[in-house]
Structure formats: structure tokens, C-alpha cells
Design an enzyme around this catalytic site. Structure first.
Site, PDB file in Angstrom:
ATOM      1  N   SER A  95       0.681  -1.269  -0.066  1.00  0.00           N
ATOM      2  CA  SER A  95      -0.030  -0.104   0.059  1.00  0.00           C
ATOM      3  C   SER A  95       1.004   1.101  -0.069  1.00  0.00           C
ATOM      4  CB  SER A  95      -0.932  -0.209   0.817  1.00  0.00           C
ATOM      5  OG  SER A  95      -1.651   1.206   1.121  1.00  0.00           O
TER       6      SER A  95
ATOM      7  N   TYR B 283      -1.468  -0.046  10.230  1.00  0.00           N
ATOM      8  CA  TYR B 283      -2.089  -0.939   9.302  1.00  0.00           C
ATOM      9  C   TYR B 283      -0.089  -0.422   8.084  1.00  0.00           C
ATOM     10  CZ  TYR B 283      -3.516  -1.385   4.138  1.00  0.00           C
ATOM     11  OH  TYR B 283      -3.843  -1.670   2.742  1.00  0.00           O
TER      12      TYR B 283
END
Length: 277
Positions: free
Chosen positions: A169, A182
Site C-alpha cells: 500500500s 496498518y
């Protein structure tokens, strides 16, 4: 998606985890449209069945399995069901009359050419120092550890010239508030890509895609808020959010022989968002 794509994956078998919707589904669809037999998975049978029906409707050879990646038996079943020989009902009937149909009617995967590790979780939006230990464990378990464990099971079946793609990501480069832990787990995938590229060379290439913000169910709490969405779009050079097809195209490139001299790398697909550690 254009059905007149090339056939870079003709004769190849691809596993895509967490692939019944969003980015994972688009990746499976892209690989399948380019000729791969795709093995998709999800935690829920209903989602698997619906995704299989959609892919078969596009003429894609697909096997759908329930797999919660943190479940060791589910991971083993995913691999074993991919590499085993599958007999169709028609074949079983024909075999009674013509055993030589074995040569023609077997649907045999028997190998793995591509693995796309897409499963991820973000169970909380607390600051790192306020995150409960159980949540930290889940983040590490789903986002990092299970990718390693799945490859441990799959490695004996990977073919020479095979490819592994991790889905990281843009948050791995600059973990944002509310996605900080995350983001840290996604940073770990960048290092894992480098480490496994060295360990699995020369027979298997290992690369990574770092998506920007994409309007999916997973990211809905960000992309459905007009103010947040406009702010995210403004941070891109292309003034738009990404699409699941954007991510699928980059993944297909890395998994294909077009990237046969690319390993240990991460492609950021984020419309020009800053991506430096």
C-alpha cells in the site's frame, strides 16, 4: 475490462488470495482473461460462489475455495486443491465407457505459476500506542505472517519461472493517521519482497505492488467521505483515485514474462502520490 487482451498467462495457474471482490477480484479477472487458470478464495462461501459465477461468465477457468489465510488448514487446503487433479462429472461418466478419455478430459492444474498475496486487515483506527495487543497480533498475522506461511506451503509446487506478487500500500511509505499500524505492516512487505527475492532466486521472482487509494469496500471509510476523497485526489498528480483495474494491470505485468528481469521491486500505483521512505 477489455476482453481482447494478450494471453501472457496461457497454460499457467495463478492463486490470488482475498479475491472475491475489490482489487483481488480484478487481479484474478485480469490474469484469467489473459489465459490463466485462476484459484480464488475468500472467508465466505457465498462470496466465493458469486465470484466464481462472474468469472466463469467471462470464459475464465476458475476454482473457488473458502480460505481464511490465518487458518493453517485452510492454507494447506488451498494449495492441495490447486495442485491436485480435478475430475469433472462428465469425465467420471465418460471414463466408464472410454478410459482413454483420461488423456483429454482431465482438468489438471498440478502446479503453481503465480501467487498474488492480497489478503489484508485493518481492524482498528487507533494510534499505535493505543492499539491493543490483540489488534497488533491480528494486523501482523493477516498482513505479513500469513503471506510467509502460504509461501512455505506453496514453494514445493512453484514452477521454474514462477512469480510472487505481494500487495502492499502507499500507506507503507508514509503511514497516515488512522492507518498507522496498518501502514507499518505494509512497510514490512516491502522488506519481505527484497528478502524473498534473494531467497527464491533464480527460479521464482518476487515483486510487490503498492496501490494508492482505491474506492473499494475495504477503503470505503475514506473514499465515501467527499471531503476526504477530494483531499486524497488533490494529493495525486492525476487528480483522481485509482481503480481496481489499475492495480490489476500492474500486478499482471509483474507476474508475466514481460517482467522476467524484474525481481525484488515494488511498483507504486498511486497516481503520483509521494512514495519515499
Amino acid at each position: 475490462m477489455d476482453k481482447n487482451l494478450g494471453k501472457r498467462f496461457e497454460g499457467k495457474v495463478a492463486i490470488v488470495t482475498a479475491s472475491t471482490q475489490g482489487i483481488g477480484f480484478s487481479i484474478a479477472e485480469r490474469l484469467g482473461l489473459e489465459g490463466a487458470a485462476v484459484v480464488i478464495s475468500s472467508r465466505r462461501q457465498k462470496n466465493v460462489d458469486e465470484a466464481v459465477e462472474k468469472l466463469k461468465g467471462k470464459g475464465i477457468e476458475v476454482l473457488g475455495l473458502v480460505c481464511h489465510v490465518s487458518n493453517a488448514q485452510h492454507r494447506k487446503d488451498l494449495i492441495e486443491n490447486t495442485v491436485q487433479v480435478h475430475l469433472t462429472d462428465h469425465f467420471k461418466l465418460d471414463l466408464e465407457f472410454d478410459p482413454w478419455n483420461l488423456l483429454f478430459r482431465l482438468q489438471k492444474y498440478g502446479k503453481i505459476d503465480v501467487i498474488v498475496s492480497n489478503a489484508a486487515a485493518n481492524p482498528a483506527v487507533d494510534g499505535i500506542l493505543e492499539t491493543k495487543e490483540s489488534v497488533l497480533d491480528k494486523l501482523w498475522d493477516i498482513n505479513v505472517k500469513t503471506s510467509i506461511l502460504l509461501l512455505q506451503d506453496a514453494a514445493p509446487h512453484l514452477q521454474k519461472g514462477s512469480s510472487v506478487v505481494f500487495i502492499s500500500s502507499i500507506a507503507g511509505y508514509q503511514p497516515p493517521q488512522g492507518l498507522a499500524m496498518y501502514g507499518v505492516t505494509k512497510t514490512a512487505l516491502l522488506g519481505l519482497t527484497k528478502a524473498l527475492a534473494a531467497e527464491m532466486a533464480p527460479n521464482t521472482r518476487v515483486n510487490c505492488v503498492a496501490p494508492g487509494f482505491v474506492p473499494t469496500h475495504f477503503a470505503s471509510f475514506l473514499t465515501t467521505n467527499d471531503s476526504i476523497r477530494k483531499d486524497l485526489e488533490a494529493k495525486t498528480l492525476l487528480n483522481r483515485l485509482g481503480t481496481t483495474q489499475d492495480m490489476a494491470a500492474a500486478t499482471a505485468y509483474l507476474a508475466s514474462d514481460d517482467a522476467s528481469y524484474v525481481t525484488g521491486e515494488t511498483i507504486v500505483v498511486a497516481g503520483g502520490m509521494p512514495s519515499r521512505l
